[in-house]
Design a protein around this motif. Structure first.
Motif, mmCIF file in Angstrom:
data_model
loop_
_atom_site.group_PDB
_atom_site.id
_atom_site.type_symbol
_atom_site.label_atom_id
_atom_site.label_comp_id
_atom_site.label_asym_id
_atom_site.label_seq_id
_atom_site.Cartn_x
_atom_site.Cartn_y
_atom_site.Cartn_z
ATOM 1 N N GLU A 92 -71.658 -128.468 40.891
ATOM 2 C CA GLU A 92 -71.912 -129.892 40.787
ATOM 3 C C GLU A 92 -72.508 -130.323 42.125
ATOM 4 O O GLU A 92 -71.947 -130.049 43.166
ATOM 5 C CB GLU A 92 -70.615 -130.655 40.528
ATOM 6 C CG GLU A 92 -69.730 -130.043 39.450
ATOM 7 C CD GLU A 92 -70.305 -130.195 38.049
ATOM 8 O OE1 GLU A 92 -71.247 -130.989 37.886
ATOM 9 O OE2 GLU A 92 -69.821 -129.511 37.140
ATOM 10 N N LYS A 343 -72.290 -135.849 34.272
ATOM 11 C CA LYS A 343 -71.401 -136.587 35.169
ATOM 12 C C LYS A 343 -71.829 -138.033 35.364
ATOM 13 O O LYS A 343 -71.003 -138.919 35.494
ATOM 14 C CB LYS A 343 -71.314 -135.880 36.519
ATOM 15 C CG LYS A 343 -70.271 -134.773 36.486
ATOM 16 C CD LYS A 343 -70.275 -133.948 37.734
ATOM 17 C CE LYS A 343 -69.699 -134.682 38.908
ATOM 18 N NZ LYS A 343 -69.604 -133.803 40.085
ATOM 19 N N LEU A 349 -65.222 -139.832 34.486
ATOM 20 C CA LEU A 349 -64.459 -138.675 34.964
ATOM 21 C C LEU A 349 -62.958 -138.941 35.084
ATOM 22 O O LEU A 349 -62.155 -138.057 34.877
ATOM 23 C CB LEU A 349 -65.004 -138.208 36.313
ATOM 24 C CG LEU A 349 -66.391 -137.573 36.250
ATOM 25 C CD1 LEU A 349 -66.865 -137.214 37.641
ATOM 26 C CD2 LEU A 349 -66.383 -136.349 35.362
ATOM 27 N N GLY A 399 -62.474 -135.107 34.634
ATOM 28 C CA GLY A 399 -62.927 -134.601 35.912
ATOM 29 C C GLY A 399 -62.265 -133.293 36.322
ATOM 30 O O GLY A 399 -62.785 -132.568 37.155
ATOM 31 N N GLN A 406 -66.583 -129.773 30.331
ATOM 32 C CA GLN A 406 -67.001 -131.174 30.392
ATOM 33 C C GLN A 406 -68.191 -131.400 29.464
ATOM 34 O O GLN A 406 -68.242 -132.380 28.716
ATOM 35 C CB GLN A 406 -67.398 -131.556 31.814
ATOM 36 C CG GLN A 406 -66.237 -131.597 32.784
ATOM 37 C CD GLN A 406 -66.666 -132.017 34.181
ATOM 38 O OE1 GLN A 406 -67.810 -132.378 34.412
ATOM 39 N NE2 GLN A 406 -65.731 -131.981 35.110
ATOM 40 N N THR B 4 -69.879 -140.024 41.871
ATOM 41 C CA THR B 4 -69.115 -139.102 41.068
ATOM 42 C C THR B 4 -67.795 -138.767 41.720
ATOM 43 O O THR B 4 -67.459 -137.620 41.860
ATOM 44 C CB THR B 4 -69.929 -137.826 40.925
ATOM 45 O OG1 THR B 4 -70.329 -137.472 42.235
ATOM 46 C CG2 THR B 4 -71.146 -138.050 40.083
#
Ligand SMILES: Nc1ncnc2c1ncn2[C@@H]1O[C@H](COP(=O)(O)OP(=O)(O)OP(=O)(O)O)[C@@H](O)[C@H]1O
Ligand SMILES: [Mg+2]
Lengths: 505, 324
Positions: A92, A343, A349, A399, A406, B4
């Motif tokens: 990520e 995301k 998340l 998350g 995910q 995020t």
């Protein structure tokens, strides 16, 4: 294991790591020799990223030892890992979007002049040199937020090249790269290898693993399953070790009867992203949109889902002209979109798995004025089983799931809407081979049940495998449209690189 | 910072941390003063906490939705002055609905600017804080207002009355807390507020009308202020122009103390109630121990810092990852 006389660059021994409700790593051992590319394989949630985060000092193992260059070390935090020459390129992305590429590349060790002033000239010069080496087409002063995901990935990779690395870990680096960028990445890896750097390479793509790696280690459910020498094994053997069975990828589920046109675009334009795009999708048909990243496919999907306003052209559903002004309109018309970036666009998340999955339809899952938790759980259970989602319970915040799981939640979220038109944008990014073929089958089955499906993908095998018809795009224009039976890889490659004349589908 | 970030998980432990702190305070104070846990004192603390409590409920909804509301203090002044002034002019049965409507209009302005025009909530509501204060002064011409017949009006029931021996403000606070708790935890609307606060982009991609949801949170906040104004006006039977001044910080303190994350997307009404009570009992305890009122400010500040730290520590404890 191969007998060697040199010390491994890195060795992990019997690593155990647990999270509440999950035994993510259960006594895993792993080593990388200097100058070796060691691939790490396993299903989604097998523990690959967790193992590497232990190594990079982001998690502390519950048990187990870490040896670097022969000596035992404790890696208490990412700074220590870096000092030991361990560099992790994350699955990520972890960039600061409001900073320039250069600042991100040298974050933490910006070159300085006297009095702690940043030496911008040196910073940009050095960064540009690295970006050139990576053959990137953007400059070091570009804002990261303005870069495409692929280019952001390149910045992340560039960052690794600033360190005098002993071991470089690539966690699914190619998930969002184009073929050309992959070639560059592989060159870089070969370079590093020649310099004696140990490489850990995580990917779900067998072709990459077999081109690049010297050895392959397989994890399954957090346990070590074995290490194979790449030259002495084949995909089938690796797959069996990984998921416990063979996969037959040649078979594809036959779609049903192709019916009426459900969705049609006529001369749709959203300049400068794409122009004059026309196509039809029939019930029972899978249409693949193939092209390079930036060819305008995602933008077309966003237009169909009411997120962008076209400046010319019309959209028709069942032959009737419609205006799709918002995602709510799109959903009402039976359109679902599995977005490209899970995301940012797909998930909340901090919210649990169940609530994420039912989010678009929560208003309909009610008894009286209240959300019916039971109805939600039954939808979640159904799609957890169907997509083999790995999570300790529906209460787990999304998350905390592995990247691939995910992605499955996002797919489940939109499948469970039972749409008439399903648009999936890069649906299998980061998904393991077993689940990938599962999702491909599912897409085919949905078409068989009369759904109209659009698959956007940058992976040629994927479009060839799932699509009945392929629309090839280049620079915001439809170049050609092929039927699955008559297309060749060459003609596809030509069409998406703008060779040959443009022709509407 | 990347959008995020993870904001999940932590509350379970953090909540316990706050509960533990709360119980410790109660023990210390009850040892220091025998009056502290007497029925009389507890009831009076509860009654006094009702106004801040009711407002904190609305602000919690706004904060879960990912925004702030600093205008509630002067909105309370506005609503109280209005309802008290109109009481004698058009009677309580008309004054209340007119005041509620006017307050909702103020909430709608916040909601429009923040929800539909996407302006920063801190700036908008900070601006509204002084704009509304100005509005109050224009309306009242600087005069304080009073209700003439204070014992004869049924309006007194909301602030001074009781049902089965329990003061009305406590009952209103409890009922409203229950209703909003149910709305937030059990209805589709509540779910959407959490989603919008947690990830606005993903909410839009899920077909949630983000602007309307944010708009609605500000209406709820304004409605809570209106209810608080009824209690306050009825208790005091008059109003100063700046009666609500400083309430916004007390309210926000209670919300934070309850563990609702200012980042949005997490938090709970029940825990805000806990935050309100904790703040109220601490302040009361200090008074009983003979501390001057300004000590409260320092202690309140310290308590908030400790609570926030507990909250963050709990989250880090569960989530080491700096990238998350
Ligand atoms: N911070 C965390 N808290 C709780 N559980 C976690 C956390 N991180 C990972 N897990 C769990 O640990 C398991 C292993 O996750 P990991 O991310 O290592 O998988 P992976 O092999 O990298 O999968 P993928 O191919 O999908 O990226 C998963 O079941 C995941 O849900
Ligand atoms: Mg992973």
């Amino acid at each position: 294991m191969t007998e060697t006389t040199t010390q491994p660059a890195l060795r992990l021994q019997d690593i155990v790591k647990t999270f509440p409700g999950v035994r993510a790593l259960d006594g895993v051992s792993f080593e990388v020799m200097p100058g070796e590319v060691h691939a790490l394989l396993g299903e989604n949630g097998a523990g690959k990223s967790t193992l590497m985060k232990v190594l990079a000092g982001m998690y502390q193992p519950d048990e187990g030892l870490i040896f670097i260059g022969g000596g035992q070390v404790r890696v208490a935090n990412p700074m220590e890992a870096k000092a030991q020459g361990i560099v992790l390129i994350h699955q990520e992305l972890s960039l600061a979007p409001e900073m320039s590429a250069a600042e991100n590349i040298y974050l933490g060790e910006l070159p300085c002049k006297s009095f702690g002033r940043v030496d911008w000239k040196a910073l940009y010069a050095r960064s540009n040199a690295i970006l050139e080496r990576l053959r990137c087409r953007f400059r070091a002063d570009a804002l990261v937020a303005d870069l495409s995901i692929a280019n952001q990935q390149m910045v992340e990779i560039a960052r690794a090249l600033t360190v005098d690395a002993r071991v470089v870990i690539f966690d699914e680096p190619t998930a969002s790269l184009t073929d050309a960028e992959k070639v560059v990445l592989f060159d870089i890896i070969t370079d590093l290898k020649a310099q004696g750097v140990g490489i850990v390479y995580i990917s779900h793509r067998m072709d990459e693993i077999f081109t690049l790696s010297d050895r392959i280690t397989v994890l399954r459910d957090g346990a070590y399953r074995g290490t194979l020498t790449t030259a002495e094994t084949d995909e089938d053997a690796v797959t069996r070790l990984m998921i416990g069975r063979s996969l037959d990828l040649s078979q594809r589920v036959a779609a049903g009867e192709v019916g009426e046109v459900v969705l049609e675009a006529r001369g749709l334009s959203c300049a400068p992203l794409y122009e004059d795009v026309s196509f039809q999708v029939r019930a029972g048909e899978v249409v693949g949109f193939y092209g390079l990243v930036g060819a305008g496919r995602t933008e077309i999907a966003e237009t169909l889902f009411g997120l962008r306003t076209p400046n010319a052209g019309t959209i028709l559903i069942d032959g009737k002209e419609v205006t799709i002004g918002s995602p709510q309109d799109a959903i009402r018309l039976g359109i679902s979109l599995v977005p490209e970036n899970r995301k940012e666009q797909g998930l909340v998340l901090g919210m649990n798995c169940r609530d994420n999955m039912t989010l678009p339809q929560v208003g309909d899952l009610t008894t009286g004025p209240f959300v019916s938790g039971g109805a939600e759980v039954s939808i979640f259970d159904q799609y957890r089983d169907r997509l083999a989602i790995k999570t300790p319970s529906w209460r787990q915040p999304v998350g905390f799931l592995s990247g691939g799981n995910q992605q499955k939640i996002v797919i489940g979220k939109w499948l469970s809407m039972q749409p008439r038109v399903l648009i999936v944008d890069e649906p299998t990014r980061g998904i393991d081979v077993g689940s990938k073929s599962e999702i491909h089958n599912l897409i085919r089955q949905l078409a068989g049940q009369g759904y109209a499906v659009i698959v956007i993908s940058s992976e040629m095998p994927e479009v060839l495998h799932v699509a009945d018809r392929i629309v090839a795009m280049y620079h915001g224009r439809v170049m050609r449209s092929f039927n699955a039976g008559e297309v060749t890889e060459d003609s596809l490659v030509q069409a998406i690189s703008g060779i040959g004349n443009g022709k509407a589908a | 910072m990347l959008l995020t970030r993870l904001k999940a998980g932590g509350p379970a432990i953090a909540k316990q941390g706050i509960l533990v702190a709360f119980i410790l305070f109660m023990i210390v104070f009850s040892l220091a003063s025998d009056r502290f846990l007497s029925m009389d004192n507890v009831m009076s603390v509860l009654r006094q906490s009702a106004i801040i409590g009711v407002m904190a409920l609305g602000v919690t909804v706004v904060v879960i939705g990912g925004n702030l509301d600093l205008s509630v203090g002067s909105m309370l002044s506005f609503a109280t002055v209005l309802v008290v002034d109109l009481h004698d002019k058009i009677g309580p049965e008309m004054a209340i609905p007119v005041m509620v409507f006017a307050t909702l209009c103020l909430g709608a302005i916040n909601g429009f600017l923040i929800g539909f025009l996407r302006l920063n909530s801190l700036i908008v509501t900070l601006g509204m804080l002084s704009a509304i204060q100005g509005l109050v002064l224009i309306y009242s011409g600087g005069q304080n207002v009073d209700i003439v017949d204070q014992s004869g009006t049924w309006f007194r029931f909301f602030g001074r009355g009781a049902i089965l021996g329990i003061a009305t403000p406590i009952i209103i606070f409890a009922l409203l807390a229950l209703i909003i708790h149910v709305v937030m935890s059990m209805t589709p609307f509540g779910r959407k507020v959490y989603a919008v606060g947690g990830n606005p982009t993903a909410s839009v991609f899920s077909g949630i009308p983000r602007s309307r949801v944010v708009f609605a949170t500000y209406l709820i906040s304004a409605l809570c202020v209106a209810v608080a104004a009824i209690i306050l006006g009825s208790r005091v039977m008059g109003s100063q122009n700046n009666v609500g001044q400083g309430y916004e910080l007390q309210v926000l303190a209670a919300v934070i103390l309850g563990g609702t994350s200012l980042l949005g997307g997490s938090g709970s009404i029940i825990r805000t109630v806990l935050g309100v009570l904790m703040l109220a009992f601490i302040q009361n305890g200090l008074i009983l121990m003979g501390q001057p009122y300004y000590t409260q400010w320092l202690v309140t500040w310290a308590v908030i810092i400790i609570a926030v730290w507990l909250d963050v520590a709990a989250k880090r404890g569960r989530l080491f990852s700096p990238i998350a």
